[in-house]
Design a protein around this motif. Sequence first.
Motif, short mmCIF file in Angstrom:
data_model
loop_
_atom_site.label_atom_id
_atom_site.label_comp_id
_atom_site.label_asym_id
_atom_site.label_seq_id
_atom_site.Cartn_x
_atom_site.Cartn_y
_atom_site.Cartn_z
N ARG A 50 -31.89 5.75 -27.71
CA ARG A 50 -32.31 6.63 -26.62
C ARG A 50 -32.99 7.88 -27.16
O ARG A 50 -33.98 8.36 -26.59
CB ARG A 50 -31.08 7.03 -25.79
N ASN A 51 -32.50 8.37 -28.27
CA ASN A 51 -33.10 9.54 -28.90
C ASN A 51 -34.52 9.26 -29.38
O ASN A 51 -35.42 10.08 -29.23
CB ASN A 51 -32.22 10.01 -30.07
N TRP A 52 -34.71 8.04 -29.92
CA TRP A 52 -36.04 7.68 -30.41
C TRP A 52 -37.02 7.40 -29.27
O TRP A 52 -38.23 7.49 -29.45
CB TRP A 52 -35.95 6.46 -31.35
N LEU A 53 -36.49 7.07 -28.11
CA LEU A 53 -37.38 6.81 -26.98
C LEU A 53 -37.86 8.10 -26.32
O LEU A 53 -38.79 8.07 -25.52
CB LEU A 53 -36.65 5.95 -25.94
N LEU A 99 -47.77 6.26 -29.74
CA LEU A 99 -47.04 5.37 -30.65
C LEU A 99 -46.22 4.35 -29.86
O LEU A 99 -46.10 3.17 -30.27
CB LEU A 99 -46.13 6.19 -31.57
N MET A 100 -45.63 4.78 -28.74
CA MET A 100 -44.90 3.83 -27.89
C MET A 100 -45.84 2.77 -27.33
O MET A 100 -45.48 1.58 -27.23
CB MET A 100 -44.22 4.57 -26.74
N ILE A 101 -47.07 3.17 -26.97
CA ILE A 101 -48.07 2.21 -26.47
C ILE A 101 -48.42 1.21 -27.58
O ILE A 101 -48.60 0.00 -27.32
CB ILE A 101 -49.32 2.95 -25.97
N CYS A 102 -48.51 1.69 -28.84
CA CYS A 102 -48.79 0.79 -29.97
C CYS A 102 -47.69 -0.26 -30.12
O CYS A 102 -47.95 -1.45 -30.35
CB CYS A 102 -48.93 1.59 -31.26
N LEU A 103 -46.44 0.20 -30.00
CA LEU A 103 -45.31 -0.74 -30.13
C LEU A 103 -45.29 -1.75 -28.99
O LEU A 103 -45.01 -2.94 -29.20
CB LEU A 103 -43.99 0.05 -30.15
N ILE A 104 -45.62 -1.27 -27.78
CA ILE A 104 -45.63 -2.18 -26.63
C ILE A 104 -46.82 -3.13 -26.69
O ILE A 104 -46.75 -4.28 -26.25
CB ILE A 104 -45.65 -1.36 -25.32
N GLY A 105 -47.93 -2.65 -27.27
CA GLY A 105 -49.14 -3.48 -27.33
C GLY A 105 -48.98 -4.74 -28.16
O GLY A 105 -49.61 -5.77 -27.88
N VAL A 107 -46.05 -2.71 -36.44
CA VAL A 107 -44.73 -2.25 -36.02
C VAL A 107 -44.09 -1.34 -37.08
O VAL A 107 -43.69 -0.21 -36.76
CB VAL A 107 -43.82 -3.43 -35.68
N PRO A 108 -43.96 -1.76 -38.35
CA PRO A 108 -43.35 -0.85 -39.34
C PRO A 108 -44.19 0.42 -39.56
O PRO A 108 -43.64 1.49 -39.80
CB PRO A 108 -43.26 -1.70 -40.61
N ILE A 109 -45.50 0.26 -39.47
CA ILE A 109 -46.35 1.45 -39.63
C ILE A 109 -46.09 2.46 -38.51
O ILE A 109 -45.93 3.66 -38.73
CB ILE A 109 -47.84 1.06 -39.67
N THR A 110 -46.00 1.94 -37.28
CA THR A 110 -45.74 2.81 -36.13
C THR A 110 -44.37 3.48 -36.24
O THR A 110 -44.21 4.68 -35.95
CB THR A 110 -45.84 2.01 -34.83
N LEU A 111 -43.36 2.70 -36.64
CA LEU A 111 -42.02 3.26 -36.81
C LEU A 111 -42.01 4.35 -37.89
O LEU A 111 -41.33 5.38 -37.76
CB LEU A 111 -41.02 2.16 -37.15
N GLY A 112 -42.75 4.12 -38.95
CA GLY A 112 -42.85 5.13 -40.01
C GLY A 112 -43.49 6.42 -39.50
O GLY A 112 -43.04 7.53 -39.82
#
Length: 551
Positions: A6-9, A31-37, A63-68
């Motif tokens: 929840r904190n990361w969202l 970044l959230m759009i990238c993960l959803i895409g 995905v790992p790039i976005t998380l980083g």
Amino acid sequence: MLSVLRNWLNHPVFAVAENKTRAARTLHIILMICLIGVPIYSVLLLLVAPGETQNLPFVFLTVPITLGLLYIMRRGFVYLASVLLVSLAWLNLTVAAVMEGSGVSGASLQGYILIVIVAGLLIGWGTSFAFAGLNMLSGIALIHIKNAGLFLGPTVAPQTDYTIWAAHAVFSLSAAFVLGAVLEIINKATHQAKISESYFRMLFEEAPDGILIVDENNRILMANTAVVHVTGYSPEEFIGRSAIEFVDPIDLAAHPPMSIEELKAAGSLKRERILVRKDGSRLDVVVSSKFMPDGHLQYMIQDISERKSMEQERERLIKELESKNGELEQFTYTVSHDLKAPIITIKGFLGFLGKDALSGNVKRLGADIQRISDAADRMYKLLNDLLELSRIGRLMNQPTTIKLPELFHDTRRLLQGRLQERGVCVRVEDGLPCVYGDRQRLLQVIQNLLDNSAKFMGTQVRPCIEIGLRGYENSKAVIYVRDNGIGIAPEYHERIFGLFNRLDPKSEGTGVGLALVKRIVDFHGGRIWVESELGKGSTFLFTLPHVDCLN
């Protein structure tokens, strides 16, 4: 685990950096759009082209790039994460175009427009233009490489129409989400700005002190209600004019205004100024200048006229107290001296009186008794004058409108014996005005002045006293009493109004008369002075409140 997720969202909040928080929110949405895409692209590809999933492993590398990048952003490096996102995305799309072997006709370069938009939102319009130029150069380079036959062929599965359509769909949806999120942020920011502006306007208009907002040329842009109230100008009369126009020219000459550059260097500054109201009156203020974030200058104007009035009153009271103290010292010295003389006389002649009584010298006995009586009379008169002087300001009669011709007539009647004895003529000018004051006290003023003039005529063959009106001064009538007597040397013009200051010690009187006159005139709010030269007579002038005569 759920709390961490929840904190990361939610986007991070930086308490002391509002702009940084705003940028982090935009970056977090992208970044959230990238993960959803990634799953959207995978689902679309599986639905329309299940046999073309060879490229999915490369898609999931985002995905790992976005998380980083999310991690870097949450550590507070928002700008760095923004630069890395745009740069890595551009590099990923360009490398994909090369690996596909399709150049500018492939699906990858369709994301270039999204790169330009994201660069502008996260970093700035300059970076957006930079990536737009980079896109054009890389596209030209890919065209030349393809035309030169330098592509080695696709290193991944060749793209079909379905693959390209899926990429278009993801890029379009991503662009729509980004623009929608940004518009939402802009709308909220606009709404918040309107609320802030309403708060500012309310505080601006309701501020107890005057406020002027001026531009870099010192031209007034805004004026609040308080400054309008204290100056009398309308808001429209302020707008567009220089703030210096409202400052008293004498004050400007004495304290030249600072330039905008000097004010910027000073940061904030306070200085006293004198403003000119619309009706021409003057207003003492303290002006505080401070630069606002938008580059405009704010003047806070505090009315200090009441404080100035109190300071002036304090200075007046201090001077009056100093004068009273000096007068008291002189009074103590003179009273002790002048009262001592009759007592010494009485004591001395009491001794003579005893001797003469024993010797039976009746003639000398009578002379001794007369000397003692004269000394007692002088002491009585001195004490009576002092008592009268002390009553000024405490025991006053009700002020009334006084016709000066009648007052002078009554005074002349009281002094008729002395004036006839010395052959002094008194001429009263026609047209004397009416004044407002204590009739009994003002009668004492005229009586003392006429008596004083008659006393010091010297050897004048035709002694004469003239009474008239010289004019007006600050709504007060200027009355004069002129004689052709012995006159007064200029160095004694101030001294004669002091207590017990007799220029001729042998003259009759106690030296209290003119001091009494001055105190009565002062109490009526006027002033008294003398114009004279030795041997050329004297003119005593005094001012009294002028009023219209009542029929």
